[in-house]
Design a protein around this motif. Structure first.
Motif, mmCIF file in Angstrom:
data_model
loop_
_atom_site.group_PDB
_atom_site.id
_atom_site.type_symbol
_atom_site.label_atom_id
_atom_site.label_comp_id
_atom_site.label_asym_id
_atom_site.label_seq_id
_atom_site.Cartn_x
_atom_site.Cartn_y
_atom_site.Cartn_z
ATOM 1 N N GLU A 62 0.869 -1.171 0.000
ATOM 2 C CA GLU A 62 0.000 0.000 0.000
ATOM 3 C C GLU A 62 0.913 1.231 0.000
ATOM 4 N N LEU A 63 0.966 1.923 -1.125
ATOM 5 C CA LEU A 63 1.883 3.042 -1.302
ATOM 6 C C LEU A 63 1.419 4.279 -0.544
ATOM 7 N N THR A 64 2.388 5.083 -0.135
ATOM 8 C CA THR A 64 2.068 6.364 0.486
ATOM 9 C C THR A 64 1.701 7.350 -0.622
ATOM 10 N N ARG A 65 1.160 8.471 -0.210
ATOM 11 C CA ARG A 65 0.808 9.519 -1.176
ATOM 12 C C ARG A 65 2.047 9.980 -1.942
ATOM 13 N N GLU A 66 3.170 10.080 -1.239
ATOM 14 C CA GLU A 66 4.417 10.504 -1.882
ATOM 15 C C GLU A 66 4.882 9.493 -2.933
ATOM 16 N N GLU A 67 4.683 8.222 -2.647
ATOM 17 C CA GLU A 67 5.110 7.181 -3.583
ATOM 18 C C GLU A 67 4.224 7.126 -4.824
ATOM 19 N N MET A 68 3.070 7.756 -4.768
ATOM 20 C CA MET A 68 2.143 7.724 -5.905
ATOM 21 C C MET A 68 2.233 8.974 -6.763
ATOM 22 N N THR A 69 3.350 9.675 -6.719
ATOM 23 C CA THR A 69 3.506 10.926 -7.461
ATOM 24 C C THR A 69 3.799 10.723 -8.936
ATOM 25 N N GLY A 70 4.087 9.510 -9.337
ATOM 26 C CA GLY A 70 4.419 9.255 -10.726
ATOM 27 C C GLY A 70 5.911 9.074 -10.934
ATOM 28 N N ALA A 71 6.693 9.363 -9.917
ATOM 29 C CA ALA A 71 8.147 9.212 -10.018
ATOM 30 C C ALA A 71 8.579 7.775 -9.739
ATOM 31 N N TYR A 72 7.632 6.927 -9.407
ATOM 32 C CA TYR A 72 7.930 5.536 -9.079
ATOM 33 C C TYR A 72 7.320 4.625 -10.144
ATOM 34 N N PRO A 73 7.925 3.483 -10.418
ATOM 35 C CA PRO A 73 7.429 2.614 -11.489
ATOM 36 C C PRO A 73 6.299 1.657 -11.068
ATOM 37 N N GLN A 74 5.754 1.796 -9.875
ATOM 38 C CA GLN A 74 4.725 0.869 -9.415
ATOM 39 C C GLN A 74 3.463 0.958 -10.270
ATOM 40 N N TYR A 75 2.809 -0.195 -10.362
ATOM 41 C CA TYR A 75 1.536 -0.255 -11.085
ATOM 42 C C TYR A 75 0.420 -0.366 -10.059
ATOM 43 N N THR A 76 -0.538 0.517 -10.120
ATOM 44 C CA THR A 76 -1.687 0.505 -9.220
ATOM 45 C C THR A 76 -2.973 0.483 -10.051
ATOM 46 N N PRO A 77 -4.108 0.150 -9.433
ATOM 47 C CA PRO A 77 -5.368 0.129 -10.190
ATOM 48 C C PRO A 77 -5.691 1.487 -10.804
ATOM 49 N N ASN A 78 -6.336 1.448 -11.955
ATOM 50 C CA ASN A 78 -6.753 2.663 -12.645
ATOM 51 C C ASN A 78 -8.049 3.225 -12.086
ATOM 52 N N TYR A 79 -8.882 2.343 -11.526
ATOM 53 C CA TYR A 79 -10.226 2.754 -11.118
ATOM 54 C C TYR A 79 -10.740 1.789 -10.063
ATOM 55 N N ILE A 80 -11.469 2.326 -9.099
ATOM 56 C CA ILE A 80 -12.201 1.531 -8.121
ATOM 57 C C ILE A 80 -13.627 2.073 -8.140
ATOM 58 N N SER A 81 -14.589 1.197 -8.267
ATOM 59 C CA SER A 81 -15.979 1.629 -8.381
ATOM 60 C C SER A 81 -16.542 2.126 -7.055
ATOM 61 N N ASP A 82 -17.689 2.780 -7.144
ATOM 62 C CA ASP A 82 -18.481 3.052 -5.955
ATOM 63 C C ASP A 82 -18.969 1.701 -5.429
ATOM 64 N N VAL A 83 -19.614 1.703 -4.296
ATOM 65 C CA VAL A 83 -20.146 0.470 -3.718
ATOM 66 C C VAL A 83 -21.543 0.240 -4.288
ATOM 67 N N TYR A 84 -21.716 -0.883 -4.981
ATOM 68 C CA TYR A 84 -23.011 -1.236 -5.562
ATOM 69 C C TYR A 84 -23.789 -2.101 -4.584
ATOM 70 N N LEU A 85 -25.070 -1.798 -4.421
ATOM 71 C CA LEU A 85 -25.933 -2.531 -3.503
ATOM 72 C C LEU A 85 -26.708 -3.586 -4.291
ATOM 73 N N THR A 86 -26.106 -4.749 -4.458
ATOM 74 C CA THR A 86 -26.723 -5.818 -5.238
ATOM 75 C C THR A 86 -27.655 -6.645 -4.370
ATOM 76 N N ASP A 87 -28.407 -7.522 -5.012
ATOM 77 C CA ASP A 87 -29.317 -8.401 -4.280
ATOM 78 C C ASP A 87 -28.574 -9.351 -3.342
ATOM 79 N N LEU A 88 -27.312 -9.661 -3.659
ATOM 80 C CA LEU A 88 -26.535 -10.591 -2.830
ATOM 81 C C LEU A 88 -25.727 -9.891 -1.745
ATOM 82 N N GLY A 89 -25.552 -8.583 -1.884
ATOM 83 C CA GLY A 89 -24.773 -7.823 -0.921
ATOM 84 C C GLY A 89 -24.017 -6.715 -1.614
ATOM 85 N N PRO A 90 -23.377 -5.841 -0.854
ATOM 86 C CA PRO A 90 -22.620 -4.763 -1.468
ATOM 87 C C PRO A 90 -21.370 -5.288 -2.160
ATOM 88 N N MET A 91 -20.955 -4.605 -3.213
ATOM 89 C CA MET A 91 -19.766 -5.024 -3.956
ATOM 90 C C MET A 91 -19.070 -3.816 -4.565
#
Length: 144
Positions: A62-91
Motif C-alpha cells: 500500500e503506497l504512500t501519497r508521496e510514492e504515488m507521485t508518478g516518479a515511481y514505477p509501481q503499477y496501481t489500479p486505474n479505477y475503483i468503483s463506488d459500492v453497488y448494492l446488489t441483491d446478494l450484498g454490497p460489492m
C-alpha cells in the motif's frame, strides 16, 4: 464477535491464472462481493477499502501519497468503483487493465478483510457470480 472469511479460489473464479506478466496472477480486474447480515457496516467497510485499494501496487504494498507521485514505477489500479448494492450484498469492482498480479490480489484482499474486521461484523468476501446484475443497482459513493 467478528468473523470474516474468504471464498476459496476467490480470484480463480474471476479469471484465468497465468505465470507471466507481473510475476504471475490472473487475467482479470477483480471484484469483491460482501455477504453479510449487516449491510450498512459492510458498505462502510467497502467504502474505506475502496479508497485504500487505489494505492496497492503490483507487489501488494500500500503506497504512500508521496510514492504515488508518478516518479515511481509501481503499477496501481486505474479505477475503483463506488459500492453497488446488489441483491446478494454490497460489492466493488476494480480496473487493473485485466492484469492482476498475485501480490496485488493479496494486498487488495488483505485491505478488504481488515476493513470488514474493523467494522466488527460477520461476513464472507466472495467473487460476484457472472450473472449478477449490478450495473443498475443503487450505489454509494466511495468519496461521500
Amino acid at each position: 464477535m467478528a468473523n470474516v472469511s474468504v471464498q476459496p479460489d476467490l480470484f480463480d473464479q474471476q479469471g484465468e491464472r497465468h505465470e507471466a506478466a507481473l510475476g504471475g496472477g490472473w487475467e482479470t480486474s477483480p471484484a469483491f462481493l460482501v455477504v453479510s447480515e449487516d449491510r450498512d457496516k459492510a458498505v462502510a467497510a467497502l467504502q474505506a477499502a475502496a479508497v485504500r485499494l487505489y494505492s496497492v501496487d503490483q507487489n501488494g504494498k500500500e503506497l504512500t501519497r508521496e510514492e504515488m507521485t508518478g516518479a515511481y514505477p509501481q503499477y496501481t489500479p486505474n479505477y475503483i468503483s463506488d459500492v453497488y448494492l446488489t441483491d446478494l450484498g454490497p460489492m466493488i469492482y476494480t480496473d487493473t487493465k485485466g492484469e492482476l498480479s498475485t501480490g496485488m490480489a493479496q494486498g487488495m484482499l488483505r485491505i478488504v478483510v481488515a476493513e470488514l474486521r474493523a467494522q466488527e461484523i460477520t461476513a464472507v468476501v466472495a467473487a460476484p457470480p457472472k450473472d449478477l446484475s449490478w450495473e443498475n443497482a443503487p450505489s454509494v459513493k466511495i468519496f461521500p
